[in-house]
Design a protein around this motif. Structure first.
Motif, short mmCIF file in Angstrom:
data_model
loop_
_atom_site.label_atom_id
_atom_site.label_comp_id
_atom_site.label_asym_id
_atom_site.label_seq_id
_atom_site.Cartn_x
_atom_site.Cartn_y
_atom_site.Cartn_z
N ALA A 205 0.81 -1.22 0.00
CA ALA A 205 0.00 0.00 0.00
C ALA A 205 0.85 1.27 0.00
N LEU A 206 2.13 1.15 0.27
CA LEU A 206 2.99 2.32 0.41
C LEU A 206 3.04 3.22 -0.83
N PRO A 207 3.16 2.68 -2.05
CA PRO A 207 3.16 3.58 -3.22
C PRO A 207 1.87 4.40 -3.33
N GLY A 208 0.74 3.80 -3.05
CA GLY A 208 -0.53 4.54 -3.09
C GLY A 208 -0.57 5.64 -2.04
N ILE A 209 -0.05 5.35 -0.88
CA ILE A 209 -0.01 6.35 0.19
C ILE A 209 0.88 7.52 -0.22
N ARG A 210 2.04 7.21 -0.80
CA ARG A 210 2.96 8.27 -1.25
C ARG A 210 2.33 9.11 -2.35
N ALA A 211 1.67 8.47 -3.30
CA ALA A 211 1.02 9.21 -4.40
C ALA A 211 -0.08 10.11 -3.86
N ASN A 212 -0.87 9.62 -2.92
CA ASN A 212 -1.92 10.45 -2.33
C ASN A 212 -1.33 11.63 -1.57
N ALA A 213 -0.20 11.42 -0.90
CA ALA A 213 0.46 12.53 -0.21
C ALA A 213 0.94 13.58 -1.20
N GLY A 214 1.46 13.14 -2.35
CA GLY A 214 1.89 14.08 -3.40
C GLY A 214 0.71 14.86 -3.95
N MET A 215 -0.42 14.18 -4.16
CA MET A 215 -1.61 14.86 -4.66
C MET A 215 -2.07 15.91 -3.67
N ASN B 53 9.55 18.01 -10.17
CA ASN B 53 9.04 17.84 -8.80
C ASN B 53 8.97 19.13 -7.98
N GLU B 54 8.94 20.28 -8.61
CA GLU B 54 8.95 21.54 -7.85
C GLU B 54 7.86 22.48 -8.36
N ILE B 55 7.22 23.16 -7.41
CA ILE B 55 6.18 24.14 -7.73
C ILE B 55 6.52 25.44 -7.00
N PRO C 224 4.52 48.48 -9.75
CA PRO C 224 3.95 48.59 -11.09
C PRO C 224 4.45 47.46 -11.99
N VAL C 225 3.78 47.32 -13.13
CA VAL C 225 4.13 46.26 -14.07
C VAL C 225 5.61 46.38 -14.41
N GLY C 226 6.30 45.27 -14.40
CA GLY C 226 7.73 45.25 -14.69
C GLY C 226 8.59 45.36 -13.45
N ALA C 227 7.97 45.44 -12.26
CA ALA C 227 8.74 45.56 -11.03
C ALA C 227 9.24 44.21 -10.52
N GLY C 228 9.03 43.16 -11.29
CA GLY C 228 9.55 41.85 -10.91
C GLY C 228 8.54 41.03 -10.14
N THR C 229 9.04 39.98 -9.51
CA THR C 229 8.19 39.07 -8.76
C THR C 229 8.78 38.83 -7.37
N THR C 230 7.93 38.34 -6.48
CA THR C 230 8.34 37.95 -5.14
C THR C 230 7.96 36.50 -4.92
N LEU C 231 8.92 35.69 -4.52
CA LEU C 231 8.65 34.28 -4.25
C LEU C 231 7.83 34.16 -2.97
N LEU C 232 6.66 33.55 -3.08
CA LEU C 232 5.79 33.36 -1.93
C LEU C 232 5.88 31.95 -1.38
N GLN C 233 6.02 30.98 -2.27
CA GLN C 233 6.06 29.60 -1.82
C GLN C 233 6.87 28.77 -2.80
N ASP C 234 7.70 27.90 -2.29
CA ASP C 234 8.49 26.99 -3.10
C ASP C 234 8.34 25.60 -2.48
N MET C 235 7.74 24.68 -3.21
CA MET C 235 7.46 23.37 -2.67
C MET C 235 8.06 22.30 -3.57
N ILE C 236 8.78 21.37 -2.96
CA ILE C 236 9.32 20.22 -3.68
C ILE C 236 8.54 19.00 -3.23
N LEU C 237 8.06 18.23 -4.20
CA LEU C 237 7.29 17.03 -3.89
C LEU C 237 8.15 16.04 -3.10
N GLU C 238 7.56 15.44 -2.10
CA GLU C 238 8.28 14.51 -1.23
C GLU C 238 8.06 13.07 -1.66
#
Length: 146
Positions: free
Chosen positions: A25-35, A64-66, A74-88
């Motif tokens: 059952a472990l692969p299914g558990i890991r896939a559900n955690a990723g989802m 594996n990264e989001i 104003p437009v063109g002022a760049g971006t700010t990283l709010l969240q960086d998540m790597i799938l486990e």
């Protein structure tokens, strides 16, 4: 003493059976955690767009990264990283042979497919769009190697 040895032997047999069942059952558990991880980031992106009243860009990096990025004003002022998540647990974005796309056919050309557009984001009202402001639907496939 013999009774204790019999009880211990029964415990070992039951433990071995439980471990054997869990391994299957472990692969299914890991896939559900990723989802759950992916869904959490997607929900968080929409909520942040509405709460901050800013456009929030969603990026899928590698297999594996989001990342969630706030588009600064104003437009063109760049971006700010709010969240960086790597799938486990070795979960990654990948296509599986023989697994069809959704009935609506949002895309199965890649593991992460939102119509081929490289820029996807939420507007400040929570609408999910591409760089041209067109509403998006898509498909995210993920799984475990082997």
């Amino acid at each position: 003493m013999i009774e204790i040895l019999v009880v211990v032997a029964i415990i070992f047999v039951i433990s071995a059976m439980a471990i054997y069942r869990i391994q299957g059952a472990l692969p299914g558990i890991r896939a559900n955690a990723g989802m759950s991880q992916v869904m959490s980031v997607i929900r968080s992106g929409r909520e942040l767009a509405i709460a901050h009243r800013r456009n929030i860009q969603l990026q899928f990096i590698g297999n594996n990264e989001i990342k969630l990025l706030r588009i600064n004003l104003p437009v063109g002022a760049g971006t700010t990283l709010l969240q960086d998540m790597i799938l486990e647990n070795q979960v990654q974005f990948m296509l599986m042979a023989g697994v069809p796309d959704t009935p609506d056919g949002f895309g199965a050309n890649a593991a992460v497919d939102f119509g081929g557009t490289p820029t996807i984001m939420w507007l400040s009202d929570g609408t999910f769009v591409d760089a041209n402001g067109q509403p998006l639907n898509g498909t995210i496939f993920f799984g475990l190697q082997n």
